[in-house]
Design a protein around this motif. Structure first.
Motif, PDB file in Angstrom:
ATOM      1  N   MET A   1       0.837  -1.173   0.000  1.00  0.00           N
ATOM      2  CA  MET A   1       0.000   0.000   0.000  1.00  0.00           C
ATOM      3  C   MET A   1       0.886   1.241   0.000  1.00  0.00           C
ATOM      4  O   MET A   1       1.862   1.335   0.743  1.00  0.00           O
ATOM      5  N   ALA A   2       0.553   2.215  -0.824  1.00  0.00           N
ATOM      6  CA  ALA A   2       1.341   3.440  -0.931  1.00  0.00           C
ATOM      7  C   ALA A   2       1.131   4.325   0.287  1.00  0.00           C
ATOM      8  O   ALA A   2       0.052   4.350   0.872  1.00  0.00           O
ATOM      9  N   GLU A   3       2.177   5.029   0.638  1.00  0.00           N
ATOM     10  CA  GLU A   3       2.084   5.985   1.745  1.00  0.00           C
ATOM     11  C   GLU A   3       1.211   7.158   1.305  1.00  0.00           C
ATOM     12  O   GLU A   3       1.289   7.600   0.170  1.00  0.00           O
ATOM     13  N   PRO A   4       0.400   7.690   2.225  1.00  0.00           N
ATOM     14  CA  PRO A   4      -0.429   8.835   1.864  1.00  0.00           C
ATOM     15  C   PRO A   4       0.423  10.082   1.655  1.00  0.00           C
ATOM     16  O   PRO A   4       1.495  10.225   2.242  1.00  0.00           O
ATOM     17  N   ASP A   5      -0.060  10.976   0.794  1.00  0.00           N
ATOM     18  CA  ASP A   5       0.623  12.248   0.573  1.00  0.00           C
ATOM     19  C   ASP A   5       0.331  13.151   1.763  1.00  0.00           C
ATOM     20  O   ASP A   5      -0.808  13.559   1.986  1.00  0.00           O
ATOM     21  N   LEU A   6       1.358  13.448   2.534  1.00  0.00           N
ATOM     22  CA  LEU A   6       1.199  14.242   3.748  1.00  0.00           C
ATOM     23  C   LEU A   6       1.427  15.734   3.510  1.00  0.00           C
ATOM     24  O   LEU A   6       1.353  16.523   4.448  1.00  0.00           O
ATOM     25  N   THR A   7       1.659  16.124   2.265  1.00  0.00           N
ATOM     26  CA  THR A   7       1.936  17.529   1.954  1.00  0.00           C
ATOM     27  C   THR A   7       0.853  18.463   2.472  1.00  0.00           C
ATOM     28  O   THR A   7       1.173  19.476   3.114  1.00  0.00           O
ATOM     29  N   PRO A   8      -0.455  18.167   2.260  1.00  0.00           N
ATOM     30  CA  PRO A   8      -1.472  19.088   2.780  1.00  0.00           C
ATOM     31  C   PRO A   8      -1.465  19.189   4.310  1.00  0.00           C
ATOM     32  O   PRO A   8      -1.701  20.267   4.853  1.00  0.00           O
ATOM     33  N   LEU A   9      -1.164  18.090   4.984  1.00  0.00           N
ATOM     34  CA  LEU A   9      -1.119  18.121   6.445  1.00  0.00           C
ATOM     35  C   LEU A   9       0.123  18.863   6.942  1.00  0.00           C
ATOM     36  O   LEU A   9       0.059  19.617   7.910  1.00  0.00           O
ATOM     37  N   ARG A  10       1.230  18.662   6.272  1.00  0.00           N
ATOM     38  CA  ARG A  10       2.455  19.377   6.663  1.00  0.00           C
ATOM     39  C   ARG A  10       2.305  20.877   6.439  1.00  0.00           C
ATOM     40  O   ARG A  10       2.888  21.681   7.155  1.00  0.00           O
ATOM     41  N   ALA A  11       1.483  21.248   5.447  1.00  0.00           N
ATOM     42  CA  ALA A  11       1.255  22.662   5.148  1.00  0.00           C
ATOM     43  C   ALA A  11       0.464  23.355   6.257  1.00  0.00           C
ATOM     44  O   ALA A  11       0.438  24.590   6.312  1.00  0.00           O
ATOM     45  N   LEU A  12      -0.176  22.596   7.139  1.00  0.00           N
ATOM     46  CA  LEU A  12      -0.913  23.175   8.261  1.00  0.00           C
ATOM     47  C   LEU A  12       0.008  23.838   9.283  1.00  0.00           C
ATOM     48  O   LEU A  12      -0.410  24.719  10.024  1.00  0.00           O
ATOM     49  N   VAL A  13       1.247  23.398   9.323  1.00  0.00           N
ATOM     50  CA  VAL A  13       2.194  23.891  10.320  1.00  0.00           C
ATOM     51  C   VAL A  13       2.631  25.305   9.928  1.00  0.00           C
ATOM     52  O   VAL A  13       3.202  25.505   8.855  1.00  0.00           O
ATOM     53  N   PRO A  14       2.343  26.291  10.775  1.00  0.00           N
ATOM     54  CA  PRO A  14       2.745  27.664  10.448  1.00  0.00           C
ATOM     55  C   PRO A  14       4.257  27.772  10.284  1.00  0.00           C
ATOM     56  O   PRO A  14       5.018  27.226  11.087  1.00  0.00           O
ATOM     57  N   GLU A  15       4.667  28.467   9.242  1.00  0.00           N
ATOM     58  CA  GLU A  15       6.105  28.645   9.002  1.00  0.00           C
ATOM     59  C   GLU A  15       6.766  29.322  10.201  1.00  0.00           C
ATOM     60  O   GLU A  15       7.883  28.981  10.572  1.00  0.00           O
ATOM     61  N   GLY A  16       6.059  30.253  10.821  1.00  0.00           N
ATOM     62  CA  GLY A  16       6.619  30.923  11.997  1.00  0.00           C
ATOM     63  C   GLY A  16       6.909  29.963  13.134  1.00  0.00           C
ATOM     64  O   GLY A  16       7.883  30.139  13.877  1.00  0.00           O
ATOM     65  N   ALA A  17       6.082  28.925  13.285  1.00  0.00           N
ATOM     66  CA  ALA A  17       6.314  27.922  14.325  1.00  0.00           C
ATOM     67  C   ALA A  17       7.570  27.118  14.012  1.00  0.00           C
ATOM     68  O   ALA A  17       8.355  26.812  14.918  1.00  0.00           O
ATOM     69  N   ARG A  18       7.754  26.807  12.743  1.00  0.00           N
ATOM     70  CA  ARG A  18       8.972  26.080  12.346  1.00  0.00           C
ATOM     71  C   ARG A  18      10.215  26.912  12.653  1.00  0.00           C
ATOM     72  O   ARG A  18      11.186  26.418  13.236  1.00  0.00           O
ATOM     73  N   VAL A  19      10.169  28.168  12.225  1.00  0.00           N
ATOM     74  CA  VAL A  19      11.318  29.051  12.430  1.00  0.00           C
ATOM     75  C   VAL A  19      11.595  29.210  13.923  1.00  0.00           C
ATOM     76  O   VAL A  19      12.743  29.084  14.370  1.00  0.00           O
ATOM     77  N   ALA A  20      10.555  29.478  14.694  1.00  0.00           N
ATOM     78  CA  ALA A  20      10.734  29.669  16.138  1.00  0.00           C
ATOM     79  C   ALA A  20      11.329  28.419  16.784  1.00  0.00           C
ATOM     80  O   ALA A  20      12.247  28.521  17.605  1.00  0.00           O
ATOM     81  N   PHE A  21      10.834  27.250  16.425  1.00  0.00           N
ATOM     82  CA  PHE A  21      11.351  26.019  17.027  1.00  0.00           C
ATOM     83  C   PHE A  21      12.808  25.809  16.654  1.00  0.00           C
ATOM     84  O   PHE A  21      13.640  25.498  17.519  1.00  0.00           O
ATOM     85  N   ARG A  22      13.134  26.000  15.379  1.00  0.00           N
ATOM     86  CA  ARG A  22      14.523  25.817  14.943  1.00  0.00           C
ATOM     87  C   ARG A  22      15.466  26.797  15.625  1.00  0.00           C
ATOM     88  O   ARG A  22      16.624  26.478  15.876  1.00  0.00           O
ATOM     89  N   GLU A  23      14.951  27.998  15.945  1.00  0.00           N
ATOM     90  CA  GLU A  23      15.781  29.014  16.592  1.00  0.00           C
ATOM     91  C   GLU A  23      15.780  28.888  18.110  1.00  0.00           C
ATOM     92  O   GLU A  23      16.380  29.701  18.801  1.00  0.00           O
ATOM     93  N   GLY A  24      15.078  27.881  18.639  1.00  0.00           N
ATOM     94  CA  GLY A  24      15.090  27.645  20.075  1.00  0.00           C
ATOM     95  C   GLY A  24      14.036  28.408  20.856  1.00  0.00           C
ATOM     96  O   GLY A  24      14.073  28.420  22.084  1.00  0.00           O
ATOM     97  N   ASP A  25      13.086  29.038  20.170  1.00  0.00           N
ATOM     98  CA  ASP A  25      12.026  29.769  20.849  1.00  0.00           C
ATOM     99  C   ASP A  25      10.781  28.887  20.920  1.00  0.00           C
ATOM    100  O   ASP A  25       9.797  29.095  20.214  1.00  0.00           O
TER     101      ASP A  25
END
Length: 94
Positions: A1-25
């Motif tokens: 069985m093929a893995e589902p395309d998670l792109t739409p779900l990953r797009a839910l994550v705010p870019e600001g949250a990614r940046v803040a987490f990577r920067e330690g905030d």
């Protein structure tokens, strides 16, 4: 069985949250994840993705009890939808 395309779900994550987490905030990352989660219907897959990431960040900042409860709520929804569980890599990836 093929893995589902998670792109739409990953797009839910705010870019600001990614940046803040990577920067330690983690506090800002939590705030942004919670805001994004709170506009989703409780119990929806979209809500569960953001709730799980919120839980993982809570555990990351040593708030294990809150984080574990968030994971339990989110995982029940994701498992019922037969979707993989997001990991902290969703916040670490660019």
């Amino acid at each position: 069985m093929a893995e589902p395309d998670l792109t739409p779900l990953r797009a839910l994550v705010p870019e600001g949250a990614r940046v803040a987490f990577r920067e330690g905030d983690e506090g800002l990352a939590l705030t942004l994840l919670r805001r994004a989660r709170d506009v989703r219907a409780p119990g929806s897959v979209e809500w569960a993705v953001l709730e799980r990431l919120t839980g993982l960040v809570l555990i990351h900042v040593l708030r294990e009890v809150e984080g574990t409860f968030a994971l339990e709520r989110a995982d029940a929804v994701l498992d019922a939808a037969d979707l993989p569980r997001p990991t902290l890599a969703w916040l670490e990836d660019t």
